[in-house]
Design a protein around this motif. Structure first.
Motif, PDB file in Angstrom:
ATOM      1  N   PRO A  69       0.508  -1.129  -0.255  1.00 40.98           N
ATOM      2  CA  PRO A  69      -0.029   0.143  -0.233  1.00 40.98           C
ATOM      3  C   PRO A  69       0.471   1.721  -0.153  1.00 40.98           C
ATOM      4  CG  PRO A  69      -0.580  -1.079   1.798  1.00 40.98           C
ATOM      5  CD  PRO A  69       0.238  -1.936   1.226  1.00 40.98           C
ATOM      6  N   GLN A  70       1.809   1.307   0.358  1.00 37.86           N
ATOM      7  CA  GLN A  70       2.858   2.503   0.551  1.00 37.86           C
ATOM      8  C   GLN A  70       2.865   2.815  -0.587  1.00 37.86           C
ATOM      9  OE1 GLN A  70       3.483  -0.424   3.156  1.00 37.86           O
ATOM     10  NE2 GLN A  70       2.217   1.203   4.185  1.00 37.86           N
ATOM     11  N   ALA A  71       3.457   2.319  -2.082  1.00 42.28           N
ATOM     12  CA  ALA A  71       3.558   2.012  -3.003  1.00 42.28           C
ATOM     13  C   ALA A  71       2.608   2.362  -4.407  1.00 42.28           C
ATOM     14  CB  ALA A  71       4.583   0.732  -3.635  1.00 42.28           C
ATOM     15  N   GLU A  72       1.269   2.415  -3.493  1.00 42.10           N
ATOM     16  CA  GLU A  72       0.215   2.479  -4.406  1.00 42.10           C
ATOM     17  C   GLU A  72      -0.117   3.808  -5.045  1.00 42.10           C
ATOM     18  OE1 GLU A  72      -2.058   1.706  -6.660  1.00 42.10           O
ATOM     19  OE2 GLU A  72      -1.772   0.201  -5.589  1.00 42.10           O
ATOM     20  N   PRO A  73       0.500   4.495  -6.140  1.00 40.81           N
ATOM     21  CA  PRO A  73       0.324   5.881  -6.550  1.00 40.81           C
ATOM     22  C   PRO A  73      -1.266   6.368  -6.283  1.00 40.81           C
ATOM     23  CG  PRO A  73       0.636   3.854  -8.488  1.00 40.81           C
ATOM     24  CD  PRO A  73      -0.150   3.174  -7.218  1.00 40.81           C
ATOM     25  N   SER A  74      -2.277   6.066  -6.538  1.00 45.60           N
ATOM     26  CA  SER A  74      -3.359   6.334  -6.467  1.00 45.60           C
ATOM     27  C   SER A  74      -4.125   6.352  -4.700  1.00 45.60           C
ATOM     28  CB  SER A  74      -4.956   4.842  -6.446  1.00 45.60           C
ATOM     29  OG  SER A  74      -4.772   4.000  -5.841  1.00 45.60           O
ATOM     30  N   LEU A  75      -2.860   5.683  -3.904  1.00 46.86           N
ATOM     31  CA  LEU A  75      -2.985   6.744  -2.179  1.00 46.86           C
ATOM     32  C   LEU A  75      -1.873   7.203  -2.025  1.00 46.86           C
ATOM     33  CD1 LEU A  75      -4.027   3.250  -0.952  1.00 46.86           C
ATOM     34  CD2 LEU A  75      -5.900   4.589  -1.481  1.00 46.86           C
ATOM     35  N   PRO A  76      -1.892   8.677  -2.096  1.00 44.08           N
ATOM     36  CA  PRO A  76      -0.711   9.802  -1.887  1.00 44.08           C
ATOM     37  C   PRO A  76      -0.663   9.166  -0.527  1.00 44.08           C
ATOM     38  CG  PRO A  76      -2.524  10.648  -2.494  1.00 44.08           C
ATOM     39  CD  PRO A  76      -3.102   8.955  -2.667  1.00 44.08           C
ATOM     40  N   ALA A  77       0.844   9.402   0.155  1.00 41.88           N
ATOM     41  CA  ALA A  77       1.002   9.881   1.593  1.00 41.88           C
ATOM     42  C   ALA A  77       0.084  10.792   2.369  1.00 41.88           C
ATOM     43  CB  ALA A  77       2.061   9.728   2.595  1.00 41.88           C
ATOM     44  N   THR A  78      -1.227  10.625   3.626  1.00 41.22           N
ATOM     45  CA  THR A  78      -1.308  11.986   4.473  1.00 41.22           C
ATOM     46  C   THR A  78      -1.294  11.993   5.310  1.00 41.22           C
ATOM     47  OG1 THR A  78      -3.690  12.071   4.731  1.00 41.22           O
ATOM     48  CG2 THR A  78      -3.564  10.291   4.619  1.00 41.22           C
ATOM     49  N   ALA A  79      -0.918  13.250   5.757  1.00 42.28           N
ATOM     50  CA  ALA A  79      -0.846  13.190   7.332  1.00 42.28           C
ATOM     51  C   ALA A  79      -1.700  13.316   8.529  1.00 42.28           C
ATOM     52  CB  ALA A  79       0.764  14.647   7.225  1.00 42.28           C
ATOM     53  N   ARG A  80      -1.940  12.594   9.371  1.00 35.32           N
ATOM     54  CA  ARG A  80      -3.208  12.120  10.096  1.00 35.32           C
ATOM     55  C   ARG A  80      -2.645  12.592  11.241  1.00 35.32           C
ATOM     56  NH1 ARG A  80      -4.263   7.737   7.265  1.00 35.32           N
ATOM     57  NH2 ARG A  80      -6.437   7.721   5.876  1.00 35.32           N
ATOM     58  N   LEU A  81      -1.386  12.791  12.128  1.00 36.34           N
ATOM     59  CA  LEU A  81      -1.034  13.229  13.192  1.00 36.34           C
ATOM     60  C   LEU A  81      -0.863  14.723  13.524  1.00 36.34           C
ATOM     61  CD1 LEU A  81       1.688  10.447  13.322  1.00 36.34           C
ATOM     62  CD2 LEU A  81      -0.964  10.058  15.009  1.00 36.34           C
ATOM     63  N   PRO A  82      -0.456  15.835  12.290  1.00 35.88           N
ATOM     64  CA  PRO A  82      -0.797  16.405  12.763  1.00 35.88           C
ATOM     65  C   PRO A  82      -2.405  17.430  13.229  1.00 35.88           C
ATOM     66  CG  PRO A  82       0.489  16.453  10.637  1.00 35.88           C
ATOM     67  CD  PRO A  82       0.021  14.981  10.891  1.00 35.88           C
ATOM     68  N   ALA A  83      -3.432  16.697  12.566  1.00 36.60           N
ATOM     69  CA  ALA A  83      -4.788  17.652  13.117  1.00 36.60           C
ATOM     70  C   ALA A  83      -5.385  16.685  14.010  1.00 36.60           C
ATOM     71  CB  ALA A  83      -5.504  16.459  12.042  1.00 36.60           C
ATOM     72  N   ILE A  84      -4.608  15.282  14.724  1.00 37.25           N
ATOM     73  CA  ILE A  84      -4.021  14.700  15.993  1.00 37.25           C
ATOM     74  C   ILE A  84      -3.647  16.120  17.157  1.00 37.25           C
ATOM     75  CG2 ILE A  84      -4.158  13.030  17.905  1.00 37.25           C
ATOM     76  CD1 ILE A  84      -4.598  11.311  15.335  1.00 37.25           C
ATOM     77  N   GLN A  85      -2.738  16.009  16.613  1.00 35.48           N
ATOM     78  CA  GLN A  85      -1.725  17.225  17.459  1.00 35.48           C
ATOM     79  C   GLN A  85      -2.946  18.302  17.606  1.00 35.48           C
ATOM     80  OE1 GLN A  85      -0.235  14.883  19.350  1.00 35.48           O
ATOM     81  NE2 GLN A  85       0.468  16.984  20.024  1.00 35.48           N
ATOM     82  N   ALA A  86      -2.911  18.974  16.687  1.00 39.65           N
ATOM     83  CA  ALA A  86      -3.942  20.423  16.106  1.00 39.65           C
ATOM     84  C   ALA A  86      -4.764  20.439  17.743  1.00 39.65           C
ATOM     85  CB  ALA A  86      -3.933  20.947  14.739  1.00 39.65           C
ATOM     86  N   ASP A  87      -6.264  19.100  17.590  1.00 42.31           N
ATOM     87  CA  ASP A  87      -6.736  19.455  18.066  1.00 42.31           C
ATOM     88  C   ASP A  87      -6.801  18.645  19.508  1.00 42.31           C
ATOM     89  OD1 ASP A  87      -8.779  19.857  16.159  1.00 42.31           O
ATOM     90  OD2 ASP A  87      -9.058  17.064  15.971  1.00 42.31           O
ATOM     91  N   LEU A  88      -5.411  18.205  19.688  1.00 42.63           N
ATOM     92  CA  LEU A  88      -5.560  17.935  21.343  1.00 42.63           C
ATOM     93  C   LEU A  88      -4.995  19.562  22.383  1.00 42.63           C
ATOM     94  CD1 LEU A  88      -3.085  15.195  21.374  1.00 42.63           C
ATOM     95  CD2 LEU A  88      -5.755  15.412  22.577  1.00 42.63           C
TER      96      LEU A  88
END
Length: 198
Positions: A69-88
């Motif tokens: 899944p890390q090499a799948e071109p249709s699934l670019p990496a997405t950053a979810r942790l920054p949203a968690i940190q901002a919410d906290l």
């Protein structure tokens, strides 16, 4: 033969994954603080810490692979942790515990096993969208960034993920490995979850 073994015999990987993880999924969804009738910001903070402690080591581990899944071109990496940190960090949120140490994920996990793990991560975004719709009003003015997710919602990415998953995980052995990876991902978050019915 257990439910997970039954799932492997299914010819569609997505159906097999749903069957293999159904009991774990139900236990998680029904037992979390955010499933209470009137969740609070304290409940949201607990939820965010649980997801952060689960997702941070998973993202680091997955980032060490260049296939699956890390090499799948249709699934670019997405950053979810920054949203968690901002919410906290939002005003009114309670003080939160630091990141808990996590058990190591297998360095030799095959691509199909990691597709199973990715299934749980990607699927969690669908659940987040449902929670956002239910909690955006009651927990306002908190922006609930993590639950809101990407612009346009999780639907397009989930559809791309399902298409790639079905194209890349096809043999009975691969499906079995994907189911094992998904169950491991659920087990990891269940270990961190402050379930109401524990």
């Amino acid at each position: 033969m257990n439910r997970s073994d039954d799932a492997v015999r299914d010819t569609d990987v997505l159906a097999a994954l749903r069957t293999a993880t159904a009991a774990r999924h139900e236990r998680l969804d029904s037992g979390l603080p955010l499933s209470a009738p009137f969740p609070t910001l304290d409940d949201y903070a607990v939820h965010l810490c649980m997801v952060r402690d689960w997702l941070a080591p998973l993202e680091r581990w997955l980032g060490g692979f260049a296939d699956g899944p890390q090499a799948e071109p249709s699934l670019p990496a997405t950053a979810r942790l920054p949203a968690i940190q901002a919410d906290l960090a939002e005003p009114g949120m309670p003080e939160v515990a630091p990141l808990r140490p996590a058990a190591a994920w297998p360095a030799d996990a095959g691509a199909a096993w990691r597709w199973g793990v990715a299934y749980v991560i990607e699927g969690s975004q669908l659940g987040g969208a449902v929670l956002y719709g239910r909690l955006a009003g009651p927990l306002a003015p908190h922006p609930l960034r993590y639950l809101r997710g990407e612009e346009g919602g999780p639907g397009p990415r989930w559809r791309a993920f399902m298409q790639a998953l079905r194209a890349r995980v096809t043999s009975p052995q691969e499906i079995a490995e994907a189911c094992a990876g998904a169950c491991a991902a659920f087990d990891a978050i269940l270990e961190l979850a402050p379930l109401k019915n524990n």
